[in-house]
Design a protein around this motif. Sequence first.
Motif, mmCIF file in Angstrom:
data_model
loop_
_atom_site.group_PDB
_atom_site.id
_atom_site.type_symbol
_atom_site.label_atom_id
_atom_site.label_comp_id
_atom_site.label_asym_id
_atom_site.label_seq_id
_atom_site.Cartn_x
_atom_site.Cartn_y
_atom_site.Cartn_z
ATOM 1 N N SER A 29 -2.037 -2.596 -29.597
ATOM 2 C CA SER A 29 -3.388 -3.102 -29.373
ATOM 3 C C SER A 29 -3.946 -2.389 -28.150
ATOM 4 C CB SER A 29 -3.403 -4.625 -29.198
ATOM 5 O OG SER A 29 -2.946 -5.268 -30.364
ATOM 6 N N PRO A 30 -4.250 -1.078 -28.308
ATOM 7 C CA PRO A 30 -4.502 -0.208 -27.160
ATOM 8 C C PRO A 30 -5.890 -0.394 -26.581
ATOM 9 C CG PRO A 30 -4.755 1.022 -29.192
ATOM 10 C CD PRO A 30 -4.319 -0.369 -29.589
ATOM 11 N N ALA A 31 -5.941 -0.537 -25.263
ATOM 12 C CA ALA A 31 -7.216 -0.721 -24.581
ATOM 13 C C ALA A 31 -7.501 0.530 -23.750
ATOM 14 C CB ALA A 31 -7.184 -1.991 -23.745
ATOM 15 N N GLY A 32 -7.323 0.463 -22.413
ATOM 16 C CA GLY A 32 -7.695 1.569 -21.553
ATOM 17 C C GLY A 32 -6.837 2.799 -21.735
ATOM 18 N N LEU A 33 -7.390 3.950 -21.275
ATOM 19 C CA LEU A 33 -6.736 5.243 -21.425
ATOM 20 C C LEU A 33 -6.992 6.066 -20.170
ATOM 21 C CD1 LEU A 33 -5.351 7.484 -23.201
ATOM 22 C CD2 LEU A 33 -7.662 8.055 -24.000
ATOM 23 N N ALA A 34 -5.956 6.720 -19.657
ATOM 24 C CA ALA A 34 -6.082 7.675 -18.562
ATOM 25 C C ALA A 34 -5.221 8.883 -18.884
ATOM 26 C CB ALA A 34 -5.646 7.061 -17.235
ATOM 27 N N ILE A 35 -5.671 10.051 -18.435
ATOM 28 C CA ILE A 35 -4.906 11.282 -18.625
ATOM 29 C C ILE A 35 -4.738 11.944 -17.271
ATOM 30 C CG2 ILE A 35 -4.850 13.568 -19.681
ATOM 31 C CD1 ILE A 35 -6.427 12.405 -22.026
ATOM 32 N N VAL A 36 -3.489 12.252 -16.940
ATOM 33 C CA VAL A 36 -3.163 12.964 -15.712
ATOM 34 C C VAL A 36 -2.210 14.088 -16.081
ATOM 35 C CG1 VAL A 36 -2.157 12.822 -13.420
ATOM 36 C CG2 VAL A 36 -3.461 10.895 -14.313
ATOM 37 N N GLY A 37 -2.599 15.316 -15.755
ATOM 38 C CA GLY A 37 -1.759 16.443 -16.117
ATOM 39 C C GLY A 37 -1.584 16.511 -17.621
ATOM 40 N N ASP A 38 -0.342 16.576 -18.047
ATOM 41 C CA ASP A 38 -0.064 16.666 -19.481
ATOM 42 C C ASP A 38 0.478 15.353 -20.029
ATOM 43 O OD1 ASP A 38 2.398 16.638 -18.295
ATOM 44 O OD2 ASP A 38 3.183 18.428 -19.296
ATOM 45 N N ARG A 39 -0.009 14.232 -19.476
ATOM 46 C CA ARG A 39 0.402 12.916 -19.939
ATOM 47 C C ARG A 39 -0.824 12.027 -20.147
ATOM 48 N NH1 ARG A 39 4.454 15.380 -20.348
ATOM 49 N NH2 ARG A 39 6.588 14.784 -19.805
ATOM 50 N N ALA A 40 -0.851 11.333 -21.282
ATOM 51 C CA ALA A 40 -1.837 10.286 -21.526
ATOM 52 C C ALA A 40 -1.154 8.941 -21.332
ATOM 53 C CB ALA A 40 -2.395 10.389 -22.948
ATOM 54 N N TYR A 41 -1.866 8.014 -20.706
ATOM 55 C CA TYR A 41 -1.346 6.673 -20.444
ATOM 56 C C TYR A 41 -2.251 5.663 -21.128
ATOM 57 C CZ TYR A 41 1.554 9.141 -17.157
ATOM 58 O OH TYR A 41 2.451 10.022 -16.605
ATOM 59 N N VAL A 42 -1.645 4.840 -21.978
ATOM 60 C CA VAL A 42 -2.375 3.912 -22.839
ATOM 61 C C VAL A 42 -1.986 2.490 -22.469
ATOM 62 C CG1 VAL A 42 -2.760 3.167 -25.221
ATOM 63 C CG2 VAL A 42 -2.448 5.609 -24.704
ATOM 64 N N ALA A 43 -2.978 1.680 -22.117
ATOM 65 C CA ALA A 43 -2.746 0.267 -21.807
ATOM 66 C C ALA A 43 -2.648 -0.521 -23.103
ATOM 67 C CB ALA A 43 -3.887 -0.270 -20.948
ATOM 68 N N ALA A 44 -1.624 -1.355 -23.212
ATOM 69 C CA ALA A 44 -1.385 -2.106 -24.449
ATOM 70 C C ALA A 44 -1.500 -3.602 -24.174
ATOM 71 C CB ALA A 44 0.000 -1.778 -25.017
ATOM 72 N N LEU A 45 -2.395 -4.257 -24.884
ATOM 73 C CA LEU A 45 -2.615 -5.694 -24.717
ATOM 74 C C LEU A 45 -1.526 -6.503 -25.409
ATOM 75 C CD1 LEU A 45 -6.469 -5.682 -25.249
ATOM 76 C CD2 LEU A 45 -5.301 -6.350 -23.145
ATOM 77 N N ARG A 46 -1.534 -6.482 -26.715
ATOM 78 C CA ARG A 46 -0.522 -7.248 -27.445
ATOM 79 C C ARG A 46 0.877 -6.688 -27.193
ATOM 80 N NH1 ARG A 46 -0.912 -8.401 -33.972
ATOM 81 N NH2 ARG A 46 0.900 -9.786 -34.151
ATOM 82 N N GLY A 47 0.971 -5.376 -26.978
ATOM 83 C CA GLY A 47 2.256 -4.756 -26.713
ATOM 84 C C GLY A 47 2.801 -5.045 -25.330
ATOM 85 N N ARG A 48 1.929 -5.502 -24.399
ATOM 86 C CA ARG A 48 2.348 -5.923 -23.063
ATOM 87 C C ARG A 48 3.145 -4.816 -22.352
ATOM 88 N NH1 ARG A 48 2.735 -11.636 -22.400
ATOM 89 N NH2 ARG A 48 4.718 -11.362 -21.302
ATOM 90 N N ARG A 49 2.568 -3.613 -22.379
ATOM 91 C CA ARG A 49 3.260 -2.478 -21.780
ATOM 92 C C ARG A 49 2.273 -1.345 -21.525
ATOM 93 N NH1 ARG A 49 7.009 -1.543 -26.897
ATOM 94 N NH2 ARG A 49 6.489 -3.757 -27.095
ATOM 95 N N ARG A 90 -4.620 -4.131 -19.719
ATOM 96 C CA ARG A 90 -5.925 -3.779 -20.295
ATOM 97 C C ARG A 90 -6.455 -2.433 -19.838
ATOM 98 N NH1 ARG A 90 -9.787 -5.917 -23.176
ATOM 99 N NH2 ARG A 90 -8.766 -7.949 -23.233
ATOM 100 N N ALA A 91 -6.534 -2.193 -18.547
ATOM 101 C CA ALA A 91 -7.135 -0.962 -18.046
ATOM 102 C C ALA A 91 -6.092 -0.108 -17.363
ATOM 103 C CB ALA A 91 -8.278 -1.274 -17.076
ATOM 104 N N VAL A 92 -6.280 1.203 -17.442
ATOM 105 C CA VAL A 92 -5.456 2.144 -16.688
ATOM 106 C C VAL A 92 -6.374 3.272 -16.269
ATOM 107 C CG1 VAL A 92 -4.689 3.271 -18.838
ATOM 108 C CG2 VAL A 92 -3.429 3.645 -16.721
ATOM 109 N N ALA A 93 -6.280 3.659 -14.996
ATOM 110 C CA ALA A 93 -7.170 4.683 -14.462
ATOM 111 C C ALA A 93 -6.406 5.549 -13.479
ATOM 112 C CB ALA A 93 -8.375 4.037 -13.784
#
Length: 362
Positions: A280-300, A326-329
């Motif tokens: 249940s992906p919410a926020g998204l941030a990208i740093v270098g060669d990695r994307a980081y996805v905030a997961a609501l229902r996944g709690r991770r 929810r959010a990642v920045a």
Amino acid sequence: MDRRQLLTAGLLGFTGAVLTSGCSGAGGVRPSPSRDGQRDTEDTGRTAVEVIASGLNVPWAMGFLRGGDALVTQRDDATIVRVSGSGEVRTVGEIGDAAPRGEGGLQGIAIAPGAEDAVFVYYTTDSDNRLVRLDFDGRRLTGPRTLLRGLDAAYNHHGGALVFDADGSLFVAVGDAAEPAVAQDIRSLNGKILRVDTEGRPWPGNPFGNEVYSYGHRNVEGLAFDGAGRLWATEFGQNKRDELNLIRRGGNYGWPEFEGESDDPRFIAPKVTWTPQEASPAGLAIVGDRAYVAALRGRRLWEVPLDGESTGQPASHLTDDYGRIRAVAAAPDGSLWVSTSNTDGRGQPTDDDDRILRVIAG
């Protein structure tokens, strides 16, 4: 891969930045609530998770000022707070005609590049979703001035993510407002990613002569650019698969004809999929060669390696340690700021929820 393996492998890594490894603390240890202005740090060996702020009301999105403070939208009380790296939280604005309900309220925020006096937010009123501009003098936000109105709203599927590109155009994610068919109608702005200028006008060169940049979307709540200027988006599926997509001008992402993987040449297939229980992906941030996805229902927090337009095997971090994410920045200092979403009516809040965390090297 379990947590012990993640800690050993050091998968949560910024290239040349401060965050070098990261899973949650051994044995699921969580930081205790902040007290008397003290900020608690969870040391996980090579990585620390620091509670910057607590007691927030569904912090939905974050936009960073050049000095390192963040402007944070609070969905359910329709206020914007300024959060410093030292933990000071100060209300700097509110949206008087916002009408939080269901998954709607005060959502996305973006600060115009090179012009911190212009702040853009996406929110729900009694009748629609809107994009507005606020003026910021460093102390207070004033306005708003409406740029887009009449975006259909429902109990859920509002979209709400905002991001600027290097050219100064603003990308706006608009959900399908629980009317799936509109996502395939390029005349409708719902179920789309829009590209507009800072006055809300269609960006020159948009594929259909209106605000629409891509279509066939159900509910996009995360947008981010990689270092090469490629736009990525997180998208909620219905019952089968959630998605991380690489967004192309004029691309059709298939909703409601399909969700998740597809070999239908009419549609652009996702780069990564998860079950709703995992994400249940919410926020998204990208740093270098990695994307980081905030997961609501996944709690991770999901980490996805990027290699040009390709993706590697996702790894999960902070699983179940802080509840709904929810959010990642990406902060100016190279750390990640992450917000929880346990006060949104679907979580199990602790006394200090909701929180903003900073994930840094230990």
